[in-house]
Design a protein around this motif. Structure first.
Motif, PDB file in Angstrom:
ATOM      1  N   TRP B 180       0.888  -1.172   0.000  1.00 18.03           N
ATOM      2  CA  TRP B 180       0.000   0.000   0.000  1.00 18.03           C
ATOM      3  C   TRP B 180       0.915   1.207   0.000  1.00 18.03           C
ATOM      4  CZ3 TRP B 180      -4.078   1.200   4.416  1.00 18.03           C
ATOM      5  CH2 TRP B 180      -5.078   2.025   3.876  1.00 18.03           C
ATOM      6  N   ASN B 181       1.017   1.834  -1.152  1.00 19.12           N
ATOM      7  CA  ASN B 181       2.059   2.825  -1.387  1.00 19.12           C
ATOM      8  C   ASN B 181       1.552   4.254  -1.301  1.00 19.12           C
ATOM      9  OD1 ASN B 181       4.363   4.197  -2.311  1.00 19.12           O
ATOM     10  ND2 ASN B 181       3.787   3.900  -4.459  1.00 19.12           N
ATOM     11  N   PHE B 182       1.994   4.967  -0.267  1.00 11.53           N
ATOM     12  CA  PHE B 182       1.626   6.376  -0.120  1.00 11.53           C
ATOM     13  C   PHE B 182       2.715   7.313  -0.620  1.00 11.53           C
ATOM     14  CE2 PHE B 182      -2.342   6.179   2.237  1.00 11.53           C
ATOM     15  CZ  PHE B 182      -2.346   4.874   2.684  1.00 11.53           C
ATOM     16  N   ALA B 183       3.814   6.766  -1.089  1.00 13.15           N
ATOM     17  CA  ALA B 183       4.876   7.608  -1.636  1.00 13.15           C
ATOM     18  C   ALA B 183       4.451   8.096  -3.019  1.00 13.15           C
ATOM     19  CB  ALA B 183       6.182   6.828  -1.731  1.00 13.15           C
ATOM     20  N   PRO B 184       4.720   9.362  -3.331  1.00 14.36           N
ATOM     21  CA  PRO B 184       4.314   9.889  -4.627  1.00 14.36           C
ATOM     22  C   PRO B 184       5.263   9.460  -5.729  1.00 14.36           C
ATOM     23  CG  PRO B 184       5.375  11.606  -3.354  1.00 14.36           C
ATOM     24  CD  PRO B 184       5.381  10.382  -2.496  1.00 14.36           C
ATOM     25  N   ALA B 185       5.379   8.156  -5.905  1.00 12.60           N
ATOM     26  CA  ALA B 185       6.266   7.608  -6.928  1.00 12.60           C
ATOM     27  C   ALA B 185       5.753   6.234  -7.306  1.00 12.60           C
ATOM     28  CB  ALA B 185       7.681   7.500  -6.370  1.00 12.60           C
ATOM     29  N   PRO B 186       5.817   5.917  -8.605  1.00 12.02           N
ATOM     30  CA  PRO B 186       5.413   4.572  -9.018  1.00 12.02           C
ATOM     31  C   PRO B 186       6.487   3.585  -8.592  1.00 12.02           C
ATOM     32  CG  PRO B 186       6.254   5.795 -10.911  1.00 12.02           C
ATOM     33  CD  PRO B 186       6.307   6.727  -9.732  1.00 12.02           C
ATOM     34  N   ILE B 187       6.106   2.396  -8.153  1.00  7.62           N
ATOM     35  CA  ILE B 187       7.131   1.417  -7.794  1.00  7.62           C
ATOM     36  C   ILE B 187       6.987   0.167  -8.646  1.00  7.62           C
ATOM     37  CG2 ILE B 187       7.477   2.253  -5.440  1.00  7.62           C
ATOM     38  CD1 ILE B 187       5.658   0.133  -4.413  1.00  7.62           C
ATOM     39  N   GLU B 188       8.135  -0.442  -8.915  1.00  5.07           N
ATOM     40  CA  GLU B 188       8.188  -1.655  -9.733  1.00  5.07           C
ATOM     41  C   GLU B 188       8.178  -2.876  -8.828  1.00  5.07           C
ATOM     42  OE1 GLU B 188       8.476  -2.021 -13.058  1.00  5.07           O
ATOM     43  OE2 GLU B 188       8.648   0.107 -13.612  1.00  5.07           O
ATOM     44  N   VAL B 189       7.327  -3.825  -9.148  1.00  8.68           N
ATOM     45  CA  VAL B 189       7.307  -5.068  -8.375  1.00  8.68           C
ATOM     46  C   VAL B 189       7.199  -6.243  -9.336  1.00  8.68           C
ATOM     47  CG1 VAL B 189       6.183  -3.973  -6.389  1.00  8.68           C
ATOM     48  CG2 VAL B 189       4.792  -5.094  -8.137  1.00  8.68           C
ATOM     49  N   PRO B 190       7.601  -7.428  -8.874  1.00  6.26           N
ATOM     50  CA  PRO B 190       7.500  -8.592  -9.743  1.00  6.26           C
ATOM     51  C   PRO B 190       6.044  -8.953 -10.022  1.00  6.26           C
ATOM     52  CG  PRO B 190       8.824  -9.069  -7.778  1.00  6.26           C
ATOM     53  CD  PRO B 190       8.176  -7.747  -7.565  1.00  6.26           C
ATOM     54  N   GLU B 191       5.868  -9.649 -11.108  1.00  6.30           N
ATOM     55  CA  GLU B 191       4.574 -10.250 -11.473  1.00  6.30           C
ATOM     56  C   GLU B 191       3.940 -10.953 -10.261  1.00  6.30           C
ATOM     57  OE1 GLU B 191       1.710 -11.458 -14.388  1.00  6.30           O
ATOM     58  OE2 GLU B 191       3.333  -9.973 -14.404  1.00  6.30           O
ATOM     59  N   GLY B 192       2.660 -10.787 -10.119  1.00  4.15           N
ATOM     60  CA  GLY B 192       1.973 -11.519  -9.061  1.00  4.15           C
ATOM     61  C   GLY B 192       1.878 -10.769  -7.749  1.00  4.15           C
ATOM     62  N   MET B 193       2.589  -9.637  -7.676  1.00  3.21           N
ATOM     63  CA  MET B 193       2.442  -8.835  -6.473  1.00  3.21           C
ATOM     64  C   MET B 193       1.389  -7.754  -6.692  1.00  3.21           C
ATOM     65  SD  MET B 193       5.999  -8.137  -4.537  1.00  3.21           S
ATOM     66  CE  MET B 193       5.163  -6.922  -3.531  1.00  3.21           C
ATOM     67  N   VAL B 194       0.884  -7.240  -5.600  1.00  4.39           N
ATOM     68  CA  VAL B 194      -0.157  -6.222  -5.661  1.00  4.39           C
ATOM     69  C   VAL B 194       0.406  -4.898  -5.166  1.00  4.39           C
ATOM     70  CG1 VAL B 194      -2.413  -5.530  -4.780  1.00  4.39           C
ATOM     71  CG2 VAL B 194      -1.936  -7.948  -5.255  1.00  4.39           C
ATOM     72  N   VAL B 195       0.191  -3.854  -5.932  1.00 11.22           N
ATOM     73  CA  VAL B 195       0.572  -2.516  -5.471  1.00 11.22           C
ATOM     74  C   VAL B 195      -0.641  -1.604  -5.566  1.00 11.22           C
ATOM     75  CG1 VAL B 195       2.008  -0.499  -5.854  1.00 11.22           C
ATOM     76  CG2 VAL B 195       2.941  -2.761  -6.258  1.00 11.22           C
ATOM     77  N   GLN B 196      -0.918  -0.925  -4.508  1.00 12.92           N
ATOM     78  CA  GLN B 196      -1.964   0.091  -4.551  1.00 12.92           C
ATOM     79  C   GLN B 196      -1.326   1.417  -4.166  1.00 12.92           C
ATOM     80  OE1 GLN B 196      -5.063   0.075  -5.599  1.00 12.92           O
ATOM     81  NE2 GLN B 196      -5.420   2.192  -5.017  1.00 12.92           N
ATOM     82  N   THR B 197      -1.201   2.290  -5.153  1.00  9.32           N
ATOM     83  CA  THR B 197      -0.572   3.579  -4.900  1.00  9.32           C
ATOM     84  C   THR B 197      -1.639   4.623  -4.633  1.00  9.32           C
ATOM     85  OG1 THR B 197       1.353   3.024  -6.244  1.00  9.32           O
ATOM     86  CG2 THR B 197       0.909   5.355  -5.887  1.00  9.32           C
ATOM     87  N   GLU B 198      -1.483   5.311  -3.534  1.00  9.84           N
ATOM     88  CA  GLU B 198      -2.421   6.370  -3.169  1.00  9.84           C
ATOM     89  C   GLU B 198      -1.748   7.703  -3.437  1.00  9.84           C
ATOM     90  OE1 GLU B 198      -5.384   5.656  -2.208  1.00  9.84           O
ATOM     91  OE2 GLU B 198      -5.159   3.544  -1.674  1.00  9.84           O
ATOM     92  N   ASP B 199      -2.449   8.551  -4.146  1.00  9.17           N
ATOM     93  CA  ASP B 199      -1.904   9.868  -4.365  1.00  9.17           C
ATOM     94  C   ASP B 199      -2.855  10.885  -3.765  1.00  9.17           C
ATOM     95  OD1 ASP B 199      -0.918  12.252  -5.184  1.00  9.17           O
ATOM     96  OD2 ASP B 199      -0.877  11.794  -7.322  1.00  9.17           O
ATOM     97  N   LEU B 200      -2.438  11.433  -2.643  1.00 10.69           N
ATOM     98  CA  LEU B 200      -3.251  12.410  -1.924  1.00 10.69           C
ATOM     99  C   LEU B 200      -3.673  13.544  -2.838  1.00 10.69           C
ATOM    100  CD1 LEU B 200      -4.242  13.085   0.905  1.00 10.69           C
ATOM    101  CD2 LEU B 200      -2.141  14.378   1.250  1.00 10.69           C
ATOM    102  N   PHE B 201      -2.784  13.913  -3.738  1.00 10.56           N
ATOM    103  CA  PHE B 201      -3.033  15.109  -4.523  1.00 10.56           C
ATOM    104  C   PHE B 201      -3.846  14.855  -5.778  1.00 10.56           C
ATOM    105  CE2 PHE B 201       0.412  16.228  -1.762  1.00 10.56           C
ATOM    106  CZ  PHE B 201      -0.125  17.383  -1.222  1.00 10.56           C
ATOM    107  N   SER B 202      -4.110  13.613  -6.096  1.00 12.57           N
ATOM    108  CA  SER B 202      -4.956  13.364  -7.252  1.00 12.57           C
ATOM    109  C   SER B 202      -6.369  13.836  -6.934  1.00 12.57           C
ATOM    110  CB  SER B 202      -4.914  11.898  -7.655  1.00 12.57           C
ATOM    111  OG  SER B 202      -5.684  11.122  -6.780  1.00 12.57           O
ATOM    112  N   GLY B 203      -6.823  13.561  -5.730  1.00 13.64           N
ATOM    113  CA  GLY B 203      -8.124  14.074  -5.315  1.00 13.64           C
ATOM    114  C   GLY B 203      -8.113  15.586  -5.202  1.00 13.64           C
TER     115      GLY B 203
END
Lengths: 230, 230
Positions: B180-203
């Motif tokens: 669960w990613n709150f850092a304002p940066a996209p992160i790379e992960v291997p296949e099969g992992m789940v990433v949910q990036t939250e961007d406070l400023f998109s809202g």
DNA sequence: TCTATATCGATAAATATATATCGATAAGTT
DNA sequence: AACTTATCGATATATATTTATCGATATAGA
């Protein structure tokens, strides 16, 4: 022949708006690296978005690019910030100095987003008068009057769900025009006001669901179908 | 003939998933008021959503309703929680005890969302060893090893952008499956992992843009068109 | 018991969003 | 100078999401 040009209606999709900050963020990184121009393909690759989508999103800011080259990094950042109104500072009140409120008060980068939290409010006597991250906490009673006198346009609502509507009403009374709502409750506002409700757990629901999938915990929808029989 | 039924592919849209928590939240309120059954029309009215959309969203949980009546409130809550995997607790590590990290550590309701933060990490020596909202802050060095030994599946990333990928890598090494990613940066992960990036400023971008509109600060897209001429 | 109605569940239609295509053009290359 | 290529901007297609429609059904009332 879309609404974009046909007159009254506004047309920029929320989806596009939501991506603009991530473009800006990435462009700032590129700018820091001394990069002067950037193409949609480049941005798309970095952010894992379709280049056409990037181009369309950026087009809403009115930026114009050069074929074979792309956009000037600095002009593009400026165009995004200008489009979002982030280059002139709005005063904001924050109400609810709980964990979320405190976190937002501690965020020192809001000025880059056109936002300046000028006062914090709570109704907890033990908080009133305290300084949180440099912001003095004022009594909720003073909200409406102060908002009106200071012409504050933006309210940040970080109170529990059951207090959300009543505090929103205070904001509305004070002439606040836009509410950034972190309370897990929908709020009613008059026509012409802006409400942006953030639900921390909506993102977490996506994560939970995807995790359940990859862990093989949840059966697929199709398998569930016989639950329909009675 | 959609992917929903045709076999391997998962199909619940992120949009639907994102609405489930708000249904749950509202249903909890109704339950607290002693309401035993509820219809999609009722939910839709309260949450300002189209009843058909509500029905479709709820259908993904496998819940079955009764015509003319609706759904049993309790069963519906249970169905949503079960669908999202919120009825069995996942252990989580949180990394980055800044303002956002601290806020999340202070949030005592995570257990209702199937989440238990079992440790916090940071690389700031002045934080390590301290207790924040009852969670001792551990050194980042220990993350990978401890995650592996404790079989922690969820990582909460509340670090600055430039640290995001390297900390994510530590998580990945430790066997964490969802970030669960709150850092304002996209992160790379291997296949099969789940990433949910939250961007406070998109809202916030949506709010800013709408505010600019209602305040008449921004010209409409059509008016901008002559900027295209050169 | 029969009728009226609110709602479900499924499907169809409408709308919105994302992606692909294509001509035009600016810059580098032969 | 002509050729090649990457990219823009505009438009068309494809996909996804939302909303409307319709038959079936459970409940309430006549």
């Amino acid at each position: 022949m879309m609404a974009s040009v046909t007159g009254t209606g506004e047309s920029v999709s929320a989806a596009s708006l939501r991506r603009l900050p991530s473009y800006r963020q990435y462009l700032k990184v590129l700018q820091g690296m001394g990069r002067e121009v950037v193409s949609c393909s480049h941005i798309g690759q970095a952010l894992k978005l379709n280049p056409t989508q990037v181009r369309k999103d950026l087009a809403v800011t009115g930026i114009v690019g050069r074929p074979k080259v792309g956009y000037e990094t600095e002009a593009l950042i400026e165009a995004i910030e200008s489009f979002l109104g982030w280059n002139n500072l709005n005063q904001a009140f924050l109400v609810g100095v709980g964990s979320m409120g405190t976190a937002l008060l501690g965020y020192d980068q809001f000025n880059h987003y056109g936002l300046k939290i000028v006062a914090a409010f709570d109704n907890n006597p033990s908080l009133i008068g305290q300084k949180i991250h440099g912001h003095e906490v004022l009594s909720l009673d003073k909200l409406t009057d102060l908002a009106a006198r200071m012409h504050v346009l933006v309210g940040i609502l970080t109170v529990p769900a059951q207090a959300a509507q009543s505090v929103a009403n205070l904001m509305i009374f004070g002439g606040i025009r836009a509410i950034w709502n972190f309370a897990p409750a929908p709020i009613e506002v008059p026509e012409g006001m802006v409400v942006q409700t953030e639900d921390l757990f909506s993102g977490f629901a996506v994560l939970s669901s995807r995790l359940a999938e990859v862990m093989g915990i949840r059966r697929k929808a199709g398998v569930n179908a016989d639950a329909n029989r009675r």
